[in-house]
Design an enzyme around this catalytic site. Structure first.
Site, short mmCIF file in Angstrom:
data_model
loop_
_atom_site.label_atom_id
_atom_site.label_comp_id
_atom_site.label_asym_id
_atom_site.label_seq_id
_atom_site.Cartn_x
_atom_site.Cartn_y
_atom_site.Cartn_z
N TYR A 40 -15.01 -11.43 -0.36
CA TYR A 40 -15.71 -10.17 -0.63
C TYR A 40 -16.91 -10.39 -1.54
O TYR A 40 -17.95 -9.75 -1.39
CB TYR A 40 -14.75 -9.16 -1.28
CG TYR A 40 -13.72 -8.63 -0.32
CD1 TYR A 40 -14.03 -7.63 0.59
CD2 TYR A 40 -12.43 -9.14 -0.30
CE1 TYR A 40 -13.09 -7.14 1.49
CE2 TYR A 40 -11.47 -8.67 0.59
CZ TYR A 40 -11.81 -7.67 1.48
OH TYR A 40 -10.88 -7.21 2.37
N ARG A 80 -3.25 6.68 0.90
CA ARG A 80 -3.73 7.90 1.54
C ARG A 80 -2.77 8.59 2.51
O ARG A 80 -3.01 9.72 2.89
CB ARG A 80 -5.06 7.59 2.26
CG ARG A 80 -6.20 7.44 1.28
CD ARG A 80 -7.39 6.78 1.94
NE ARG A 80 -7.01 5.42 2.33
CZ ARG A 80 -7.82 4.55 2.89
NH1 ARG A 80 -9.05 4.89 3.16
NH2 ARG A 80 -7.40 3.34 3.20
N ARG A 114 0.81 -1.23 0.00
CA ARG A 114 0.00 0.00 0.00
C ARG A 114 0.84 1.27 0.00
O ARG A 114 0.42 2.30 0.54
CB ARG A 114 -0.95 0.03 1.21
CG ARG A 114 -2.09 -0.96 1.13
CD ARG A 114 -3.14 -0.47 0.14
NE ARG A 114 -4.23 -1.42 0.02
CZ ARG A 114 -5.36 -1.33 0.71
NH1 ARG A 114 -5.55 -0.35 1.54
NH2 ARG A 114 -6.30 -2.23 0.54
N ARG A 145 -6.50 11.49 -5.96
CA ARG A 145 -7.72 10.76 -5.61
C ARG A 145 -8.93 11.69 -5.65
O ARG A 145 -10.01 11.31 -6.09
CB ARG A 145 -7.54 10.16 -4.21
CG ARG A 145 -8.74 9.48 -3.60
CD ARG A 145 -8.97 8.13 -4.23
NE ARG A 145 -10.09 7.45 -3.58
CZ ARG A 145 -11.36 7.62 -3.90
NH1 ARG A 145 -11.70 8.45 -4.87
NH2 ARG A 145 -12.31 6.95 -3.28
N ASP A 184 -6.56 -2.70 -7.73
CA ASP A 184 -7.13 -3.34 -6.53
C ASP A 184 -7.44 -4.79 -6.85
O ASP A 184 -7.66 -5.14 -8.01
CB ASP A 184 -8.40 -2.62 -6.07
CG ASP A 184 -8.74 -2.99 -4.63
OD1 ASP A 184 -8.17 -2.36 -3.72
OD2 ASP A 184 -9.52 -3.94 -4.41
O1 CP3 Z 1 0.17 0.62 -3.22
C1 CP3 Z 1 -0.28 -0.52 -3.41
O2 CP3 Z 1 -0.13 -1.45 -2.58
C2 CP3 Z 1 -0.97 -0.84 -4.71
C3 CP3 Z 1 -2.38 -0.77 -4.77
C4 CP3 Z 1 -3.29 -1.67 -3.95
C5 CP3 Z 1 -4.53 -1.22 -3.43
N1 CP3 Z 1 -5.19 -2.30 -2.92
C6 CP3 Z 1 -5.01 0.17 -3.49
C7 CP3 Z 1 -6.12 0.60 -2.62
C8 CP3 Z 1 -3.18 -3.03 -3.65
C9 CP3 Z 1 -2.03 -4.00 -3.91
C10 CP3 Z 1 -4.40 -3.41 -3.00
C11 CP3 Z 1 -4.70 -4.80 -2.58
C12 CP3 Z 1 -5.92 -5.08 -1.82
N2 CP3 Z 1 -7.16 -4.50 -1.98
C13 CP3 Z 1 -6.04 -6.09 -0.85
C14 CP3 Z 1 -4.92 -7.03 -0.43
C15 CP3 Z 1 -3.97 -6.38 0.49
C16 CP3 Z 1 -4.54 -6.01 1.82
O3 CP3 Z 1 -4.57 -4.81 2.12
O4 CP3 Z 1 -4.98 -6.92 2.57
C17 CP3 Z 1 -7.35 -6.09 -0.38
C18 CP3 Z 1 -7.93 -7.00 0.70
C19 CP3 Z 1 -8.06 -5.09 -1.11
C20 CP3 Z 1 -9.49 -4.72 -0.98
C21 CP3 Z 1 -9.65 -3.33 -0.54
N3 CP3 Z 1 -9.42 -2.22 -1.33
C22 CP3 Z 1 -10.07 -2.88 0.72
C23 CP3 Z 1 -10.45 -3.77 1.89
C24 CP3 Z 1 -10.09 -1.49 0.68
C25 CP3 Z 1 -10.60 -0.57 1.75
C26 CP3 Z 1 -9.66 -0.41 2.86
C27 CP3 Z 1 -8.87 0.82 2.66
O5 CP3 Z 1 -7.65 0.77 2.88
O6 CP3 Z 1 -9.50 1.82 2.31
C28 CP3 Z 1 -9.64 -1.08 -0.60
C29 CP3 Z 1 -9.44 0.30 -1.10
C30 CP3 Z 1 -8.08 0.70 -1.57
N4 CP3 Z 1 -7.27 -0.08 -2.34
C31 CP3 Z 1 -7.44 1.94 -1.31
C32 CP3 Z 1 -6.20 1.89 -1.97
C33 CP3 Z 1 -5.16 2.98 -2.06
C34 CP3 Z 1 -8.02 3.11 -0.52
C35 CP3 Z 1 -9.18 3.68 -1.25
C36 CP3 Z 1 -9.14 5.14 -1.50
O7 CP3 Z 1 -8.09 5.73 -1.80
O8 CP3 Z 1 -10.21 5.73 -1.43
#
Ligand code: CP3
Length: 342
Positions: A152, A31, A27, A40, A77
């Site tokens: 999910y 944010r 990640r 964003r 994602d």
């Molecule tokens: O920088 C990176 O790692 C690359 C991008 C990336 C994102 N999600 C961006 C993201 C990667 C590799 C993921 C993987 C992901 N997504 C996983 C596996 C890794 C982990 O964290 O367990 C999972 C379970 C998801 C599903 C997901 N996406 C969730 C549960 C959420 C909400 C939680 C949160 O952090 O907000 C997301 C949203 C998400 N994916 C964001 C980002 C930057 C935040 C959303 C936003 O910017 O509004």
């Protein structure tokens, strides 16, 4: 030896031990970065951001420019897969992902899709990042493991223990298997396409591996990741793949052998003695508690030092044990990098 032009992360994935371990953070585009928040805010929705190559390329490169990490991870994602399958997926501020929960009939109606067509903008992002990335920086692609993606799809959201998918799997294992095989096959095609677009290596995120018992872990995590690994390597010979079965506990120990992944990503609860033992079999990645980065100071320094002292003498890719949180101060990430690189 560290001056070799070959990418440091790729060298470690090849089994080498480097004097300074390469580092990237799960990640790392997100944010906690003001420059991410600003992009964003411009995108209509989170998925729009993922599907607009110009913006996704920019966001992927932001942490590389600011910190010079050894790897960039594609900005996308894991839930683009259900989206590509025609399931409704959206992300709501503060709520995380929301999907239309899938039922029996909807599973039966699912069909294989041409992932290269459906996820074309993501593949364009990979190409665009590749073209702009410094030579020494590894480009990582990724997908979610079938089990985690299915949790999910079944619940329609993240829950504390993903009980809906676990129950579905007990009550209707044949249908559940069909769903997971389909996700696995599509995900393998998707990873192959990412390699062909320019990814050097990929990571498979099994973020919910830790909620299953031993039998179900083997059936829904191990077997399906093995299916992806075998399928990817039948096209991409010698493909380097990092597996991350978060929360697998004692079941971590045989994970590499059972799935065939090149390297194992460890969460922060894995004892360093276990990590060291696993490292005798191949490269590992991890495993600093992300909250040490939030806390900073002594908590951060001690956490880093323990990992480097215990695991720095073997093939190690330094990372967190899960994603960096939005609260992490940038100054603490700087401090982390300085401490690793000296
Ligand atoms: O920088 C990176 O790692 C690359 C991008 C990336 C994102 N999600 C961006 C993201 C990667 C590799 C993921 C993987 C992901 N997504 C996983 C596996 C890794 C982990 O964290 O367990 C999972 C379970 C998801 C599903 C997901 N996406 C969730 C549960 C959420 C909400 C939680 C949160 O952090 O907000 C997301 C949203 C998400 N994916 C964001 C980002 C930057 C935040 C959303 C936003 O910017 O509004």
């Amino acid at each position: 030896m560290d001056k070799s032009p070959e990418k440091a992360v790729m060298r470690v994935l090849g089994g080498e031990t480097l004097e300074t371990p390469p580092i990237w953070l799960m990640r790392q585009a997100g944010r906690y970065l003001p420059e991410y928040r600003s992009i964003r805010a411009k995108a209509k929705s989170f998925l729009d951001l993922c599907y607009t190559p110009e913006l996704a390329i920019e966001v992927t490169l932001q942490p590389i420019r600011r910190f010079g990490f050894d790897a960039a991870i594609l900005f996308s994602d894991i839930l683009v897969i259900p989206d590509a399958l025609g399931r409704q997926v959206r992300f709501e501020e503060g709520k995380g992902p929301l999907l239309e929960p899938i039922d029996k009939e909807a599973i039966d109606a699912l069909e294989l899709v041409d992932i290269r067509e459906r996820l074309k903008p993501v593949l364009e992002t990979v190409e665009g990042v590749r073209a702009q990335l410094p030579r020494e920086t590894t480009l990582l692609g990724f997908c979610g493991a079938p089990w985690t993606v299915a949790t999910y799809m079944v619940a329609g959201k993240g829950t504390s223990d993903q009980a809906p998918a676990r129950l579905f799997a007990y009550r209707d294992p044949e249908r559940f298997e069909k769903l997971l095989n389909l996700i696995a096959d599509i995900s393998a095609d998707y990873l192959i396409a990412q390699f062909q677009a320019g990814a050097d290596a990929v990571q498979i995120f099994d973020s919910w591996a830790g909620v299953l018992d031993e039998d179900q872990f083997e059936r829904w995590c191990v077997k399906l990741v093995r299916r992806i690994v075998d399928k990817v390597r039948s096209e991409i010979i010698g493909a380097k793949i990092i597996g991350f079965p978060k929360g697998a506990g004692r079941l971590y120990e045989d994970y590499r052998e059972m799935t065939g992944v090149t390297a194992v990503g460890l969460d922060w609860t894995v004892p360093l003695a276990t990590a060291a033992l696993m490292q005798t079999e191949g490269p590992i990645q991890g495993n600093l508690d992300p909250l040490r980065v939030v806390a900073g100071g002594k908590a951060l320094d001690e956490g880093i030092d323990r990992i480097v002292e215990t695991l720095g003498g073997g093939p190690l890719i330094f990372n967190l044990g899960h994603g960096i949180t939005p609260e992490a101060p940038i100054a603490h990430v700087d401090r982390l990098l300085r401490r690793i690189r000296g």
